[in-house]
Design an enzyme around this catalytic site. Structure first.
Site, short mmCIF file in Angstrom:
data_model
loop_
_atom_site.label_atom_id
_atom_site.label_comp_id
_atom_site.label_asym_id
_atom_site.label_seq_id
_atom_site.Cartn_x
_atom_site.Cartn_y
_atom_site.Cartn_z
N SER A 157 -11.51 -24.98 2.92
CA SER A 157 -12.13 -23.87 2.20
C SER A 157 -12.61 -22.89 3.26
O SER A 157 -13.25 -23.28 4.24
CB SER A 157 -13.29 -24.42 1.38
OG SER A 157 -14.09 -23.35 0.94
N ASN A 187 0.76 0.99 -12.05
CA ASN A 187 0.66 2.04 -11.03
C ASN A 187 1.48 3.28 -11.41
O ASN A 187 1.00 4.41 -11.28
CB ASN A 187 1.20 1.54 -9.67
CG ASN A 187 0.30 0.50 -9.04
OD1 ASN A 187 -0.88 0.38 -9.38
ND2 ASN A 187 0.85 -0.28 -8.12
N PHE A 222 -2.80 -11.52 -7.68
CA PHE A 222 -2.40 -11.79 -6.29
C PHE A 222 -3.70 -12.06 -5.54
O PHE A 222 -4.60 -11.23 -5.54
CB PHE A 222 -1.68 -10.56 -5.74
CG PHE A 222 -1.28 -10.66 -4.30
CD1 PHE A 222 -0.29 -11.53 -3.89
CD2 PHE A 222 -1.90 -9.87 -3.34
CE1 PHE A 222 0.09 -11.62 -2.55
CE2 PHE A 222 -1.54 -9.95 -2.01
CZ PHE A 222 -0.53 -10.82 -1.62
N PHE A 233 0.53 -15.80 -5.51
CA PHE A 233 0.72 -14.91 -6.65
C PHE A 233 0.81 -15.76 -7.90
O PHE A 233 1.66 -16.66 -8.00
CB PHE A 233 1.99 -14.06 -6.49
CG PHE A 233 2.18 -13.10 -7.65
CD1 PHE A 233 1.36 -11.99 -7.80
CD2 PHE A 233 3.15 -13.33 -8.61
CE1 PHE A 233 1.51 -11.11 -8.88
CE2 PHE A 233 3.31 -12.46 -9.70
CZ PHE A 233 2.49 -11.36 -9.83
N GLN A 276 11.19 -5.53 -6.03
CA GLN A 276 10.88 -6.87 -5.50
C GLN A 276 11.65 -7.97 -6.21
O GLN A 276 11.84 -9.03 -5.64
CB GLN A 276 9.40 -7.22 -5.63
CG GLN A 276 8.43 -6.30 -5.00
CD GLN A 276 7.85 -5.38 -6.05
OE1 GLN A 276 8.53 -4.50 -6.56
NE2 GLN A 276 6.59 -5.57 -6.40
N GLN A 277 12.06 -7.76 -7.43
CA GLN A 277 12.72 -8.85 -8.16
C GLN A 277 14.18 -9.00 -7.77
O GLN A 277 14.81 -9.99 -8.14
CB GLN A 277 12.59 -8.64 -9.68
CG GLN A 277 11.18 -8.80 -10.24
CD GLN A 277 10.64 -10.22 -10.14
OE1 GLN A 277 10.91 -10.94 -9.17
NE2 GLN A 277 9.84 -10.63 -11.09
N THR A 293 14.45 5.78 -1.51
CA THR A 293 13.36 6.28 -0.67
C THR A 293 13.47 5.66 0.72
O THR A 293 13.84 4.49 0.86
CB THR A 293 11.98 5.98 -1.28
OG1 THR A 293 11.84 4.56 -1.41
CG2 THR A 293 11.82 6.63 -2.65
N GLY A 323 10.84 5.78 3.24
CA GLY A 323 9.53 5.89 3.88
C GLY A 323 9.26 7.30 4.37
O GLY A 323 9.53 8.28 3.66
N ASP A 348 5.52 3.45 -5.94
CA ASP A 348 5.17 3.65 -7.36
C ASP A 348 4.72 5.09 -7.61
O ASP A 348 5.06 5.70 -8.63
CB ASP A 348 4.05 2.68 -7.77
CG ASP A 348 4.47 1.23 -7.58
OD1 ASP A 348 5.69 0.97 -7.54
OD2 ASP A 348 3.58 0.36 -7.48
N1 LIG Z 1 4.43 7.46 6.30
C1 LIG Z 1 4.74 8.27 5.28
N2 LIG Z 1 4.49 9.59 5.35
C2 LIG Z 1 4.80 10.41 4.35
N3 LIG Z 1 5.37 10.01 3.20
C3 LIG Z 1 5.67 8.72 3.07
C4 LIG Z 1 5.39 7.76 4.09
N4 LIG Z 1 5.77 6.54 3.66
C5 LIG Z 1 6.28 6.74 2.43
N5 LIG Z 1 6.23 8.04 2.07
C6 LIG Z 1 6.70 8.64 0.80
O1 LIG Z 1 6.80 7.65 -0.19
C7 LIG Z 1 8.16 7.49 -0.63
C8 LIG Z 1 8.42 6.02 -0.87
O2 LIG Z 1 8.23 5.33 0.35
P1 LIG Z 1 8.99 3.96 0.73
O3 LIG Z 1 10.45 4.20 0.88
O4 LIG Z 1 8.25 3.40 1.88
O5 LIG Z 1 8.74 3.11 -0.61
P2 LIG Z 1 8.66 1.53 -0.81
O6 LIG Z 1 9.31 0.85 0.36
O7 LIG Z 1 9.20 1.25 -2.14
O8 LIG Z 1 7.10 1.29 -0.76
P3 LIG Z 1 6.21 0.22 -1.53
O9 LIG Z 1 7.14 -0.65 -2.33
O10 LIG Z 1 5.50 -0.50 -0.44
O11 LIG Z 1 5.30 1.03 -2.36
C9 LIG Z 1 9.00 8.14 0.46
O12 LIG Z 1 10.19 8.65 -0.06
C10 LIG Z 1 8.06 9.25 0.96
O13 LIG Z 1 8.13 10.38 0.12
#
Ligand SMILES: Nc1ncnc2c1ncn2[C@@H]1O[C@H](COP(=O)(O)OP(=O)(O)OP(=O)(O)O)[C@@H](O)[C@H]1O
Ligand SMILES: [Mg+2]
Length: 327
Positions: A36, A52, A102, A116, A172-173, A223, A225, A257
């Site tokens: 614990s 979200n 979670f 989870f 995620q799925q 997307t 990032g 999201d």
């Molecule tokens: N460091 C960053 N700076 C600016 N915009 C970002 C950044 N990271 C993510 N974004 C924005 O968020 C969008 C989604 O990001 P990402 O591709 O990381 O999604 P993800 O991997 O599904 O994230 P998660 O599932 O963790 O929410 C990107 O297309 C971009 O517009």
């Protein structure tokens, strides 16, 4: 246009343990572990993908219909979502299980022990989208987000049977779905959402090339990032939209999201895809400034200024008439 968002509804319980897990694990006693950890911080955050995404759509004034399964403990969370413009009347309340949770403890070395609990989420397969349509009338789009896999399949089939356009967001799925299941979720989707990693996983799972997948969906939004978004349609050039620059990211959770919420709102308003993606990127940039996935607020002037500063005046002009509900 009314949007329903199906998927997970959950809370995250995040604790910090000021010591080190590894100091407490005795190598010669690992056959009977009873430990614990005295945590000194607990943060409870609202989450779940569908919640979200609905929160973001609600802030933009779209009155989304949230569809998922929860436990009796959901009531305070329901109040919060309703206050932010989400219709929660199609959320199924389990008689037995608690809302998905979670629970994660992080030690001083950033080691984590997490669990989870899917809980009520496994009952989402009991939800019939026909009853949602009977209650709210015609749906313009159903977003099928990560959920109990049986529920994801059921909702997708219901959309086809009802003739309601749907968006596939398996995220995620994907890792736990079979090839046949993935194809069933994606086939005929108006929108397919993935991040870069999930795009590769999707190709791997289905054994299909990008071109083959594109023939099965209306539009594939990936997307990347901080590198922004790529939008693909069969037979068209890739449309690339850069992300909004965010100097100091406070907490990266919830970006995907928030992007989806902005993008879906843009399409619901019939904006060009480029503008929808720009709005998505602005929402994602906003959530990066806050700890948690539903702690951000939207202010019309700030949102429009961020849009103009990054992308110029074009889309801001398209958007202005739609943001009357945003303060
Ligand atoms: N460091 C960053 N700076 C600016 N915009 C970002 C950044 N990271 C993510 N974004 C924005 O968020 C969008 C989604 O990001 P990402 O591709 O990381 O999604 P993800 O991997 O599904 O994230 P998660 O599932 O963790 O929410 C990107 O297309 C971009 O517009
Ligand atoms: Mg994601």
């Amino acid at each position: 246009m009314r949007i329903a968002v199906t998927g997970s509804i959950a809370t995250d319980h995040l604790m910090s343990f000021p010591g080190s897990f590894t100091d407490q694990l005795l190598a010669d006693r690992l056959d009977r572990v009873s430990l614990s950890f005295l945590a000194d911080r607990l943060e409870i955050r609202r989450g779940g993908v569908a919640a979200n995404v609905s929160f973001g759509l609600g802030l933009l004034g779209l009155r989304p219909v949230l569809v998922g399964a929860v436990g009796a403990d959901f009531e305070p969370y329901r109040v919060w979502l309703k206050q932010h413009g989400v219709d929660t009347d199609s959320v199924l309340v389990s008689e037995e299980a608690h809302t998905a949770r979670f629970v994660c403890t992080t030690d001083r070395m950033q080691n984590q022990i997490a669990t989870f609990y899917a809980g009520a989420m496994t009952e989402a397969r009991r939800i019939d989208l026909r009853s949602v349509v009977e209650r709210v009338g015609r749906l313009g789009l159903v977003m099928v987000s990560p959920d109990d896999p049986e529920a994801m399949l059921r909702h997708t089939r219901a959309c086809r049977a009802l003739g309601v356009p749907f968006a596939a967001d398996p995220s995620q799925q994907l890792a736990r779905l079979s090839r046949r299941e993935v194809l069933e979720l994606v086939d005929g989707a108006r929108w397919l959402f993935t991040n870069e990693y999930e795009a590769a996983l999707l190709r791997d799972r289905t054994g299909l090339t990008e071109a083959e997948l594109l023939r099965r969906v209306g539009c594939w939004v990936t997307t990347h990032g901080a590198a922004g978004v790529r939008i693909r349609r069969a037979g068209r050039d890739v449309l690339a939209v850069p992300a909004v620059e965010v100097p100091g990211v406070v907490d990266p959770t919830g970006v995907g999201d928030a992007f989806r919420a902005g993008f879906l709102a843009g399409t619901a308003w019939d904006l060009p895809e480029r503008c929808a993606a720009q709005l998505g990127c602005v929402l994602a940039a906003t959530v990066l400034d806050y700890v948690g996935t539903q702690e951000y607020q939207l202010y019309r002037d700030v949102l429009l200024a961020r849009l103009r500063d990054t992308y110029g005046v074009g889309c801001a002009a398209h958007l202005t008439p739609h943001l009357r509900e945003v303060s």
